[in-house]
Design an enzyme around this catalytic site. Sequence first.
Site, mmCIF file in Angstrom:
data_model
loop_
_atom_site.group_PDB
_atom_site.id
_atom_site.type_symbol
_atom_site.label_atom_id
_atom_site.label_comp_id
_atom_site.label_asym_id
_atom_site.label_seq_id
_atom_site.Cartn_x
_atom_site.Cartn_y
_atom_site.Cartn_z
ATOM 1 N N CYS A 1 -17.151 -65.871 21.897
ATOM 2 C CA CYS A 1 -15.952 -65.538 21.090
ATOM 3 C C CYS A 1 -15.160 -64.359 21.649
ATOM 4 O O CYS A 1 -14.187 -63.912 21.056
ATOM 5 C CB CYS A 1 -16.373 -65.217 19.647
ATOM 6 S SG CYS A 1 -17.110 -63.565 19.486
ATOM 7 N N CYS A 6 -18.606 -61.117 24.724
ATOM 8 C CA CYS A 6 -19.333 -62.319 24.285
ATOM 9 C C CYS A 6 -18.718 -63.571 24.911
ATOM 10 O O CYS A 6 -17.485 -63.747 24.905
ATOM 11 C CB CYS A 6 -19.262 -62.418 22.759
ATOM 12 S SG CYS A 6 -19.815 -63.987 22.088
ATOM 13 N N ASN A 14 -40.892 -49.508 16.424
ATOM 14 C CA ASN A 14 -40.487 -49.267 17.810
ATOM 15 C C ASN A 14 -39.714 -50.462 18.364
ATOM 16 O O ASN A 14 -40.012 -51.605 18.032
ATOM 17 C CB ASN A 14 -41.722 -48.972 18.676
ATOM 18 C CG ASN A 14 -42.453 -47.735 18.161
ATOM 19 O OD1 ASN A 14 -41.860 -46.910 17.479
ATOM 20 N ND2 ASN A 14 -43.749 -47.664 18.429
ATOM 21 N N VAL A 15 -38.777 -50.181 19.217
ATOM 22 C CA VAL A 15 -37.910 -51.225 19.800
ATOM 23 C C VAL A 15 -38.246 -51.431 21.279
ATOM 24 O O VAL A 15 -37.607 -52.214 21.966
ATOM 25 C CB VAL A 15 -36.421 -50.829 19.639
ATOM 26 C CG1 VAL A 15 -36.038 -50.742 18.172
ATOM 27 C CG2 VAL A 15 -36.089 -49.514 20.354
ATOM 28 N N CYS A 64 -23.887 -60.581 20.189
ATOM 29 C CA CYS A 64 -22.478 -60.282 19.911
ATOM 30 C C CYS A 64 -22.322 -59.674 18.515
ATOM 31 O O CYS A 64 -22.854 -60.200 17.537
ATOM 32 C CB CYS A 64 -21.665 -61.583 19.992
ATOM 33 S SG CYS A 64 -19.943 -61.374 19.484
ATOM 34 N N GLY A 111 -48.611 -42.901 14.186
ATOM 35 C CA GLY A 111 -47.528 -42.365 15.030
ATOM 36 C C GLY A 111 -46.164 -42.443 14.399
ATOM 37 O O GLY A 111 -45.173 -42.713 15.090
ATOM 38 N N THR A 112 -46.106 -42.213 13.088
ATOM 39 C CA THR A 112 -44.773 -42.154 12.476
ATOM 40 C C THR A 112 -44.694 -40.989 11.491
ATOM 41 O O THR A 112 -45.650 -40.672 10.814
ATOM 42 C CB THR A 112 -44.397 -43.468 11.753
ATOM 43 O OG1 THR A 112 -43.079 -43.332 11.198
ATOM 44 C CG2 THR A 112 -45.372 -43.813 10.639
ATOM 45 N N HIS A 153 -37.261 -53.065 13.523
ATOM 46 C CA HIS A 153 -36.032 -52.388 13.957
ATOM 47 C C HIS A 153 -35.439 -53.043 15.192
ATOM 48 O O HIS A 153 -34.545 -52.487 15.837
ATOM 49 C CB HIS A 153 -36.297 -50.898 14.236
ATOM 50 C CG HIS A 153 -36.578 -50.132 12.980
ATOM 51 N ND1 HIS A 153 -37.191 -48.895 12.985
ATOM 52 C CD2 HIS A 153 -36.365 -50.424 11.680
ATOM 53 C CE1 HIS A 153 -37.312 -48.453 11.739
ATOM 54 N NE2 HIS A 153 -36.826 -49.366 10.928
#
Length: 253
Positions: free
Chosen positions: A163, A160, A111-112, A140, A200-201, A132
């Site tokens: 750059c 960014c 999970n993110v 960037c 949970g996956t 993940h």
Amino acid sequence: MDEAALKEVRNLVKQAKRVCVLTGAGVSAESGISTFREAQDGKGLWSEYDPQQLASLDGFLQDPEKVWQWYQWRREVNQDKKPNPAHIALALWQQQAKASGEQEVILVTQNVDGLHQKAGSDPNAYEVIDIHGNIWKNHCLQCREQYLEDVSGLLQVPECKACGGQVRPSVVWFGEALNEKKWQAAETAAYCCDLFLSIGTSSQVYPAAGLMMLAKSQGAKIVEINPEPTQSSVVDYQIQGFAGLVLPSLFKA
Ligand code: BV8
Ligand code: ZN
């Protein structure tokens, strides 16, 4: 819930020396964060798009603004979501294990959303490995410099500062390699554990889904907690239920 299986898993949890927990989007379902599949069930304004297309480098390169706005929408709808009893039970278990020194509980999450960290699982102690990435961070695309400006409400892709490149969410897209260090730590946790909990996956996304086989190959006991059991043949104990109900009952004295 199968009380007999629950009782056996409670004993395994108590006796285990090294535990590896793998969580997927189902652990955040009771916090109101929809999984990829639900998010595309025609309810949301993004339902006509394929998440695997949007959550991919090609998708971003083809239409940076669209992918950027999809993440901005996900951050918008999820910003005040809270950890649920599943996240809290896992964080408490880790804290108790650390205090007693008798167990090591390493949490690998797909999970993110950052809810394990919000619940108290400590990324700095390498107790939660977010393989993940993290939807709340940006960097960037060209030079990988972290982008620390506040992006709330921004519809254009930020530039960014170092750059002039394109800023992107710090998540791992389909077709992208996982962070080497994090993946090594996740594999080591699976390879060294005597108990592996898959919570949970749907175990469809690789290489994360391979961790269960790695744990099984070295003799760990495999427990799966999911209202819809996967047909995985390596699972020793199948607990059919919602993580927010099963986990607190696992640690009940
Ligand atoms: C890689 C971040 C190689 C992004 C995510 C063809 C082309 C390209 C790649 C591939 C290909 N074939 C296979 C691949 C590999 C690909 C893959 O596995 N694809 C799958 C779909 C077949 N993997 C990759 O691309 C990975 N990278 O392989 O790189 C490489 C190597 C070297 C150099 C270059 C490249 C990267 C994968 C990471 C993708 N990023 N997230 C973002 O979030 O925007 S994955 C994302 O989808 C989620 O993180 C999650 O892991 C995954 C699935 O999401 P969901 O379906 O929502 O969740 P889940 O599957 O976990 O299901 C929910 C479950 O919960 C269900 O079982 C349900 O029953 C249960 N549940 C529901 N409620 C509850 C519950 N359980 C408990 N309690 C409840 N209350
Ligand atoms: Zn840059």
